[in-house]
Write an enzyme that holds these catalytic residues in place. Structure first.
Site, PDB file in Angstrom:
ATOM      1  N   LYS A   1       7.499 -50.253  31.625  1.00 42.72           N
ATOM      2  CA  LYS A   1       8.085 -51.580  31.927  1.00 42.72           C
ATOM      3  C   LYS A   1       9.080 -51.445  33.077  1.00 42.72           C
ATOM      4  CE  LYS A   1      11.709 -53.180  29.423  1.00 42.72           C
ATOM      5  NZ  LYS A   1      12.896 -53.577  30.199  1.00 42.72           N
ATOM      6  N   ASN A   2       9.993 -50.472  32.971  1.00 41.87           N
ATOM      7  CA  ASN A   2      11.100 -50.386  33.930  1.00 41.87           C
ATOM      8  C   ASN A   2      10.698 -49.812  35.280  1.00 41.87           C
ATOM      9  OD1 ASN A   2      12.628 -51.615  32.051  1.00 41.87           O
ATOM     10  ND2 ASN A   2      13.700 -49.761  31.377  1.00 41.87           N
TER      11      ASN A   2
ATOM     12  N   ARG B   1      16.946 -60.652  33.083  1.00 44.40           N
ATOM     13  CA  ARG B   1      18.025 -60.223  33.972  1.00 44.40           C
ATOM     14  C   ARG B   1      17.508 -59.401  35.136  1.00 44.40           C
ATOM     15  NH1 ARG B   1      21.320 -57.274  34.104  1.00 44.40           N
ATOM     16  NH2 ARG B   1      23.030 -58.461  34.901  1.00 44.40           N
TER      17      ARG B   1
ATOM     18  N   CYS C   1      24.260 -59.999  28.628  1.00 43.32           N
ATOM     19  CA  CYS C   1      23.249 -60.122  27.563  1.00 43.32           C
ATOM     20  C   CYS C   1      23.751 -59.423  26.321  1.00 43.32           C
ATOM     21  CB  CYS C   1      21.917 -59.557  28.031  1.00 43.32           C
ATOM     22  SG  CYS C   1      21.855 -57.770  27.932  1.00 43.32           S
TER      23      CYS C   1
ATOM     24  N   ARG D   1      27.254 -56.654  31.845  1.00 45.39           N
ATOM     25  CA  ARG D   1      26.277 -56.307  32.895  1.00 45.39           C
ATOM     26  C   ARG D   1      26.552 -56.971  34.241  1.00 45.39           C
ATOM     27  NH1 ARG D   1      20.435 -55.714  30.163  1.00 45.39           N
ATOM     28  NH2 ARG D   1      20.152 -54.251  31.865  1.00 45.39           N
ATOM     29  N   PRO D   2      27.674 -56.673  34.888  1.00 42.38           N
ATOM     30  CA  PRO D   2      27.975 -57.250  36.199  1.00 42.38           C
ATOM     31  C   PRO D   2      26.999 -56.735  37.269  1.00 42.38           C
ATOM     32  CG  PRO D   2      29.503 -55.475  35.669  1.00 42.38           C
ATOM     33  CD  PRO D   2      28.643 -55.684  34.446  1.00 42.38           C
ATOM     34  N   ILE D   3      26.959 -57.366  38.440  1.00 43.54           N
ATOM     35  CA  ILE D   3      26.105 -56.899  39.548  1.00 43.54           C
ATOM     36  C   ILE D   3      26.954 -56.570  40.776  1.00 43.54           C
ATOM     37  CG2 ILE D   3      23.969 -58.020  38.781  1.00 43.54           C
ATOM     38  CD1 ILE D   3      24.653 -60.262  40.844  1.00 43.54           C
ATOM     39  N   ASP D   4      28.218 -56.247  40.549  1.00 49.64           N
ATOM     40  CA  ASP D   4      29.137 -55.977  41.679  1.00 49.64           C
ATOM     41  C   ASP D   4      28.625 -54.850  42.574  1.00 49.64           C
ATOM     42  OD1 ASP D   4      31.358 -53.588  40.202  1.00 49.64           O
ATOM     43  OD2 ASP D   4      29.538 -54.442  39.313  1.00 49.64           O
ATOM     44  N   LEU D   5      27.984 -53.823  41.993  1.00 46.94           N
ATOM     45  CA  LEU D   5      27.509 -52.703  42.818  1.00 46.94           C
ATOM     46  C   LEU D   5      26.341 -53.136  43.713  1.00 46.94           C
ATOM     47  CD1 LEU D   5      27.617 -49.896  40.083  1.00 46.94           C
ATOM     48  CD2 LEU D   5      29.381 -50.503  41.760  1.00 46.94           C
TER      49      LEU D   5
ATOM     50  N   ASP E   1      18.403 -46.340  26.191  1.00 43.90           N
ATOM     51  CA  ASP E   1      17.354 -47.173  25.579  1.00 43.90           C
ATOM     52  C   ASP E   1      16.770 -46.542  24.325  1.00 43.90           C
ATOM     53  OD1 ASP E   1      16.074 -48.258  28.831  1.00 43.90           O
ATOM     54  OD2 ASP E   1      17.824 -48.872  27.665  1.00 43.90           O
TER      55      ASP E   1
ATOM     56  N   VAL F   1      26.856 -45.783  28.355  1.00 41.10           N
ATOM     57  CA  VAL F   1      26.292 -46.567  29.461  1.00 41.10           C
ATOM     58  C   VAL F   1      26.564 -48.072  29.307  1.00 41.10           C
ATOM     59  CG1 VAL F   1      24.178 -47.156  30.725  1.00 41.10           C
ATOM     60  CG2 VAL F   1      24.521 -44.824  29.875  1.00 41.10           C
TER      61      VAL F   1
ATOM     62  N   ARG G   1       8.847 -58.104  24.575  1.00 36.23           N
ATOM     63  CA  ARG G   1       9.283 -58.067  25.979  1.00 36.23           C
ATOM     64  C   ARG G   1       8.965 -56.717  26.613  1.00 36.23           C
ATOM     65  NH1 ARG G   1      15.111 -60.181  27.411  1.00 36.23           N
ATOM     66  NH2 ARG G   1      14.278 -59.339  29.366  1.00 36.23           N
TER      67      ARG G   1
HETATM   68  C1  EPZ Z   1      18.129 -50.507  33.682  1.00 31.61           C
HETATM   69  O1  EPZ Z   1      19.017 -51.622  33.559  1.00 31.61           O
HETATM   70  C2  EPZ Z   1      17.064 -50.720  32.604  1.00 31.61           C
HETATM   71  N1  EPZ Z   1      16.374 -51.972  32.839  1.00 31.61           N
HETATM   72  C3  EPZ Z   1      17.724 -50.764  31.228  1.00 31.61           C
HETATM   73  O2  EPZ Z   1      16.697 -50.841  30.246  1.00 31.61           O
HETATM   74  C4  EPZ Z   1      18.465 -49.455  31.004  1.00 31.61           C
HETATM   75  O3  EPZ Z   1      19.169 -49.528  29.792  1.00 31.61           O
HETATM   76  C5  EPZ Z   1      19.472 -49.223  32.158  1.00 31.61           C
HETATM   77  O4  EPZ Z   1      18.808 -49.258  33.421  1.00 31.61           O
HETATM   78  C6  EPZ Z   1      20.164 -47.871  32.044  1.00 31.61           C
HETATM   79  O5  EPZ Z   1      19.245 -46.843  31.982  1.00 31.61           O
HETATM   80  C7  EPZ Z   1      15.382 -51.993  33.770  1.00 31.61           C
HETATM   81  O6  EPZ Z   1      15.083 -51.025  34.443  1.00 31.61           O
HETATM   82  C8  EPZ Z   1      14.662 -53.294  33.957  1.00 31.61           C
HETATM   83  P1  EPZ Z   1      22.320 -50.157  35.260  1.00 31.61           P
HETATM   84  P2  EPZ Z   1      20.113 -51.921  34.700  1.00 31.61           P
HETATM   85  O7  EPZ Z   1      22.510 -51.010  36.461  1.00 31.61           O
HETATM   86  O8  EPZ Z   1      19.535 -51.631  36.021  1.00 31.61           O
HETATM   87  C9  EPZ Z   1      26.982 -51.147  34.850  1.00 31.61           C
HETATM   88  C10 EPZ Z   1      15.528 -51.731  28.404  1.00 31.61           C
HETATM   89  O9  EPZ Z   1      15.806 -51.728  27.188  1.00 31.61           O
HETATM   90  N2  EPZ Z   1      26.823 -51.833  36.155  1.00 31.61           N
HETATM   91  O10 EPZ Z   1      21.994 -48.729  35.454  1.00 31.61           O
HETATM   92  O11 EPZ Z   1      20.668 -53.257  34.453  1.00 31.61           O
HETATM   93  C11 EPZ Z   1      26.255 -51.911  33.734  1.00 31.61           C
HETATM   94  O12 EPZ Z   1      27.004 -52.967  33.224  1.00 31.61           O
HETATM   95  C12 EPZ Z   1      16.629 -52.036  29.439  1.00 31.61           C
HETATM   96  O13 EPZ Z   1      14.411 -51.475  28.875  1.00 31.61           O
HETATM   97  C13 EPZ Z   1      27.959 -52.323  36.781  1.00 31.61           C
HETATM   98  O14 EPZ Z   1      29.073 -52.199  36.269  1.00 31.61           O
HETATM   99  O15 EPZ Z   1      21.207 -50.816  34.311  1.00 31.61           O
HETATM  100  C14 EPZ Z   1      25.994 -50.823  32.722  1.00 31.61           C
HETATM  101  O16 EPZ Z   1      27.104 -50.654  31.913  1.00 31.61           O
HETATM  102  C15 EPZ Z   1      17.920 -52.442  28.814  1.00 31.61           C
HETATM  103  N3  EPZ Z   1      27.812 -52.972  37.971  1.00 31.61           N
HETATM  104  C16 EPZ Z   1      25.762 -49.596  33.610  1.00 31.61           C
HETATM  105  O17 EPZ Z   1      26.315 -49.891  34.893  1.00 31.61           O
HETATM  106  C17 EPZ Z   1      26.583 -53.139  38.562  1.00 31.61           C
HETATM  107  O18 EPZ Z   1      26.497 -53.741  39.648  1.00 31.61           O
HETATM  108  C18 EPZ Z   1      24.285 -49.243  33.782  1.00 31.61           C
HETATM  109  O19 EPZ Z   1      23.612 -50.335  34.324  1.00 31.61           O
HETATM  110  C19 EPZ Z   1      25.448 -52.622  37.923  1.00 31.61           C
HETATM  111  C20 EPZ Z   1      25.588 -51.971  36.707  1.00 31.61           C
END
Ligand code: EPZ
Length: 420
Positions: free
Chosen positions: A22-23, A92, A116, A121-125, A308, A330, A400
């Site tokens: 999926k990912n 998301r 969620c 889950r911010p997107i600041d990065l 996960d 995480v 999903r």
């Molecule tokens: C991906 O989510 C996966 N989703 C998630 O799987 C997985 O849990 C996650 O990576 C970690 O391995 C998909 O690939 C579609 P991150 P993503 O950005 O990209 C923080 C599942 O069950 N963060 O690596 O959203 C964030 O809040 C899903 O299949 C910021 O602070 O994960 C989190 O605490 C759930 N600012 C951490 O980083 C940002 O701009 C990791 O998030 C981005 C992230």
């Protein structure tokens, strides 16, 4: 609301083939926007999140044909850079459409993805990285407007190796002017799969799988159709079935796995005393002796233990006598399943980002509710290991990410039925 009705106590046995990832599929499908031509992608799982991505791409103007796990996507007629809000809210990870739309059109409008079940889950990065590439952004009424005359390559250092931010910036930088370097990048296998797909399309990306990714920008004219690309197997789906087998003290074989990708999971199962045999793209798990509790299970970015898999492992550890400790590093709020497992008799105490699990001989069946994808899988695993009947409500969360979950478990001898 759909539910699974499970009668516990059967030891899982037999062999199944693991679904596509999926990912890995979601960012690869988003990447098809870049070449304005055809891409054929295979081993794409038939799951709800993929259907949402297909709907979004179709609303943007793509022409998509699906034949089981094979998708042919023609993006030549994509003519808008506004991602439909109602679909974005459903998933998301559609945020990764920002990168390719910025690359192709120099602008994008998306609705701000809320938090969620598992955290804010911010997107600041993501946004900081886009700003480094020369993107101007504004937010109003819950939308982000992002615009750049021409993206310019840049050096980007991520504060945290975010999977989504790494993918989004790769997807934007491939059509930027000059070179982009992403440091402290995420190293997940899904990032490597995205790099391989982009390079098959004619992009120039190197270093995925390490913490430094280098991208030489090119133009749309340099890109070509992707005749044929096969997505990697889903390491989390594979881990989920292995943990289900361990929880029922069964013996299963999985085919279509990449052993290196699941090694962080196998290492913990071996530590618990599971017997594991691997060969080529196959892994077998069986249980001979009483399983051992885990002093420490810490979730980390890859190649650490995947967050996960935390929920499925908690369900397993709830059935293993002794005290196990899980630390979730995480996501801030990813222990919702503990409450539901306690309804089945589990002894779990949550203290901040740490869960202390005192394993018991046998869980007991109950009516429980899935509150997110992996939590749902954990409750199904608990139901398979429990005494009596368990009803897991909220199957839409599970669908999903898991393809034919109930059918696969039935093929392994589980007593599980889906009801509407
Ligand atoms: C991906 O989510 C996966 N989703 C998630 O799987 C997985 O849990 C996650 O990576 C970690 O391995 C998909 O690939 C579609 P991150 P993503 O950005 O990209 C923080 C599942 O069950 N963060 O690596 O959203 C964030 O809040 C899903 O299949 C910021 O602070 O994960 C989190 O605490 C759930 N600012 C951490 O980083 C940002 O701009 C990791 O998030 C981005 C992230």
């Amino acid at each position: 609301m759909g539910a699974y009705v499970i009668t516990g106590g059967s030891k899982l046995s037999g062999k199944i083939r693991v679904q596509g990832s999926k990912n890995a599929s979601l960012p690869i499908l988003a990447a098809t926007i870049l070449n304005c031509q055809k891409s054929r992608v295979k081993n794409v799982p038939e799951i709800k999140d993929v259907q949402v991505m297909i709907s979004i791409l179709t609303m943007l103007g793509a022409d998509i044909t699906q034949n089981g796990n094979e998708l042919t996507i023609d993006t030549s007629a994509v003519n808008t850079w506004e991602v439909p809000e109602q679909l974005m809210r459903k998933m998301r990870s559609s945020i990764v459409l920002m990168g390719p739309l910025l690359g192709r059109f120099g602008r994008v409008k998306v609705s701000y993805p809320g938090g969620c079940e598992i955290g804010p889950r911010p997107i600041d990065l993501h946004l900081k990285g886009f700003a480094a590439l020369g993107v101007k952004m504004s937010e109003s009424h819950g939308f982000i407007y992002a615009e750049a005359g021409k993206l310019k390559g840049a050096n980007i250092h991520l504060d945290f190796p975010s999977v989504g931010a790494t993918e989004n910036l790769m997807l934007a930088a491939v059509l930027a002017e000059g070179r982009t370097i992403i440091r402290n990048a995420a190293k997940e296998p899904e990032i490597v799969d995205l790099q391989n797909f982009l390079n098959k399309m004619g992009c120039r990306v190197k270093g995925a799988g390490t913490d430094t990714i280098k991208i030489e920008g090119c133009s749309i004219a340099d890109l070509k159709p992707v005749e044929d690309y096969t997505v990697i197997p889903d390491r989390i789906a594979a881990g989920t079935y292995l943990v289900a087998a361990a929880a029922t003290r069964g013996n299963i074989v999985l085919e279509n796995v990449i052993l290196e990708h699941i090694e962080p999971i196998l290492a913990k199962l071996r530590e618990m005393g599971c017997r594991i045999k691997t060969e080529d793209d196959r892994v077998e798990l069986w249980v001979e002796t009483p399983l051992r509790a885990l002093d420490s299970l810490r979730t980390l970015p890859y190649p650490g233990f995947p967050t996960d898999m935390q929920a499925p492992m908690m369900a397993l550890l709830a059935t293993v006598e002794g005290t196990s400790i899980i630390t979730e590093t995480v996501f801030e709020n990813r222990f919702k399943h503990a409450e539901e497992l306690r309804r089945m008799g589990a002894n779990i105490k949550i203290n901040g980002n740490t869960a202390i699990i005192k394993g018991i001989k046998r869980l007991t069946g109950a009516v429980v509710e899935a509150k997110d994808l992996r939590a749902g899988a954990a409750l199904v695993i608990a139901g398979l290991a429990a005494d009596g009947k368990t009803i897991v409500e909220g199957t839409s969360y599970i669908e999903r990410g898991y393809e034919w979950f109930d059918r696969n478990l039935q093929a392994l001898g589980a007593k599980i039925e889906k009801t509407n």
